[in-house]
Scaffold this active site. Structure first.
Site, mmCIF file in Angstrom:
data_model
loop_
_atom_site.group_PDB
_atom_site.id
_atom_site.type_symbol
_atom_site.label_atom_id
_atom_site.label_comp_id
_atom_site.label_asym_id
_atom_site.label_seq_id
_atom_site.Cartn_x
_atom_site.Cartn_y
_atom_site.Cartn_z
ATOM 1 N N GLY A 139 0.826 -1.205 0.000
ATOM 2 C CA GLY A 139 0.000 0.000 0.000
ATOM 3 C C GLY A 139 0.860 1.254 0.000
ATOM 4 O O GLY A 139 2.044 1.210 0.354
ATOM 5 N N CYS B 194 6.834 -0.371 6.478
ATOM 6 C CA CYS B 194 6.355 0.834 5.789
ATOM 7 C C CYS B 194 7.429 1.277 4.816
ATOM 8 O O CYS B 194 8.610 1.302 5.169
ATOM 9 C CB CYS B 194 6.069 1.930 6.804
ATOM 10 S SG CYS B 194 5.492 3.474 6.060
ATOM 11 N N LEU B 195 7.027 1.619 3.601
ATOM 12 C CA LEU B 195 7.990 2.054 2.583
ATOM 13 C C LEU B 195 8.729 3.318 3.025
ATOM 14 O O LEU B 195 9.817 3.594 2.543
ATOM 15 C CB LEU B 195 7.272 2.297 1.252
ATOM 16 C CG LEU B 195 6.668 1.035 0.608
ATOM 17 C CD1 LEU B 195 5.828 1.402 -0.604
ATOM 18 C CD2 LEU B 195 7.762 0.053 0.230
ATOM 19 N N HIS C 282 -1.763 6.873 7.758
ATOM 20 C CA HIS C 282 -0.864 7.831 7.094
ATOM 21 C C HIS C 282 -1.570 9.167 6.847
ATOM 22 O O HIS C 282 -0.952 10.228 6.922
ATOM 23 C CB HIS C 282 -0.408 7.279 5.737
ATOM 24 C CG HIS C 282 0.832 6.436 5.795
ATOM 25 N ND1 HIS C 282 2.051 6.917 6.230
ATOM 26 C CD2 HIS C 282 1.056 5.147 5.453
ATOM 27 C CE1 HIS C 282 2.962 5.956 6.146
ATOM 28 N NE2 HIS C 282 2.378 4.858 5.680
ATOM 29 N N HIS D 160 -3.367 0.717 8.092
ATOM 30 C CA HIS D 160 -2.039 1.316 7.979
ATOM 31 C C HIS D 160 -2.080 2.550 7.071
ATOM 32 O O HIS D 160 -1.546 3.602 7.422
ATOM 33 C CB HIS D 160 -1.074 0.254 7.427
ATOM 34 C CG HIS D 160 0.325 0.733 7.207
ATOM 35 N ND1 HIS D 160 1.399 0.253 7.918
ATOM 36 C CD2 HIS D 160 0.836 1.663 6.347
ATOM 37 C CE1 HIS D 160 2.507 0.878 7.510
ATOM 38 N NE2 HIS D 160 2.194 1.725 6.538
ATOM 39 N N GLU D 161 -2.751 2.413 5.926
ATOM 40 C CA GLU D 161 -2.761 3.522 4.961
ATOM 41 C C GLU D 161 -3.628 4.679 5.455
ATOM 42 O O GLU D 161 -3.260 5.847 5.276
ATOM 43 C CB GLU D 161 -3.239 3.039 3.588
ATOM 44 C CG GLU D 161 -2.368 1.962 2.942
ATOM 45 C CD GLU D 161 -0.885 2.261 2.949
ATOM 46 O OE1 GLU D 161 -0.501 3.448 2.890
ATOM 47 O OE2 GLU D 161 -0.092 1.309 3.039
ATOM 48 N N GLN E 294 3.147 9.933 1.284
ATOM 49 C CA GLN E 294 4.425 9.237 1.072
ATOM 50 C C GLN E 294 5.086 9.619 -0.243
ATOM 51 O O GLN E 294 6.261 9.294 -0.463
ATOM 52 C CB GLN E 294 4.228 7.718 1.116
ATOM 53 C CG GLN E 294 3.827 7.205 2.493
ATOM 54 C CD GLN E 294 3.707 5.699 2.497
ATOM 55 O OE1 GLN E 294 2.685 5.151 2.119
ATOM 56 N NE2 GLN E 294 4.758 5.011 2.914
HETATM 57 NI NI NI Z 1 3.310 3.050 5.381
#
Ligand code: NI
Length: 163
Positions: free
Chosen positions: A46, A88-89, A134, A130-131, A51
């Site tokens: 995701g 997480c990226l 953000h 999670h998303e 991000q």
């Molecule tokens: Ni993330």
């Protein structure tokens, strides 16, 4: 379409609350296409707009079985619990153990502005939580039960999907 740079933890933008999307236009569609390319390139599950430096309420999720673009998402129902690995990226090289609802429903707008609903369990439920976090400036490290130790990280045989 293009791959965008991913914002890494430490940048203030990851800690800000995102604004709703109001215009469902070419600019949004280009962003969504770029986000998808960026997610594929980074092999993630995701990605949220902050991000890639955009302070709007947009997330995409790709569980391998399902790809969904969620604009102005709102979680409307949660049930149960799951505890598992999360990354997480924007926090490369780290993983934590995070407890999330096992079943989540959310409403959101698609790229045309139509309201839709998603009903997901397990990885999908985890990714939605999670998303959506953000978009509030929250990261999984804020809610993790604990982070993996260096030893545990080195034992991770196979990289799980990041989001
Ligand atoms: Ni993330």
């Amino acid at each position: 379409m293009a791959i965008r740079d991913i914002v890494i933890k430490g940048e203030p933008i990851l800690r800000k609350k995102c604004r709703p999307v109001e215009n469902f236009d070419n600019r949004l569609w280009l962003l969504l296409d770029d986000m998808r390319d960026t997610l594929i390139d980074s092999n993630g599950v995701g990605l949220a707009a902050p991000q890639v430096g955009i302070m709007r309420r947009i997330v995409i999720i790709d569980t391998g079985e399902q790809y969904v673009e969620m604009i102005n998402p709102e979680i409307t129902f949660t049930d149960g619990e799951q505890t598992g690995l999360e990354g997480c990226l924007s926090i490369p090289g780290k993983y934590g153990i995070v407890t999330r609802p096992n079943h989540v429903k959310a409403k959101y707008q698609d790229r045309m502005g139509n309201w839709c609903e998603i009903d997901g369990t397990e990885l999908t439920a985890r990714a939605i939580c999670h998303e959506c976090d953000h978009l509030e400036g929250r990261l999984y490290i804020d809610v993790a039960d604990r982070m993996l130790t260096d030893e545990e990280l080195s034992r991770l045989e196979r990289q799980e999907g990041d989001s």
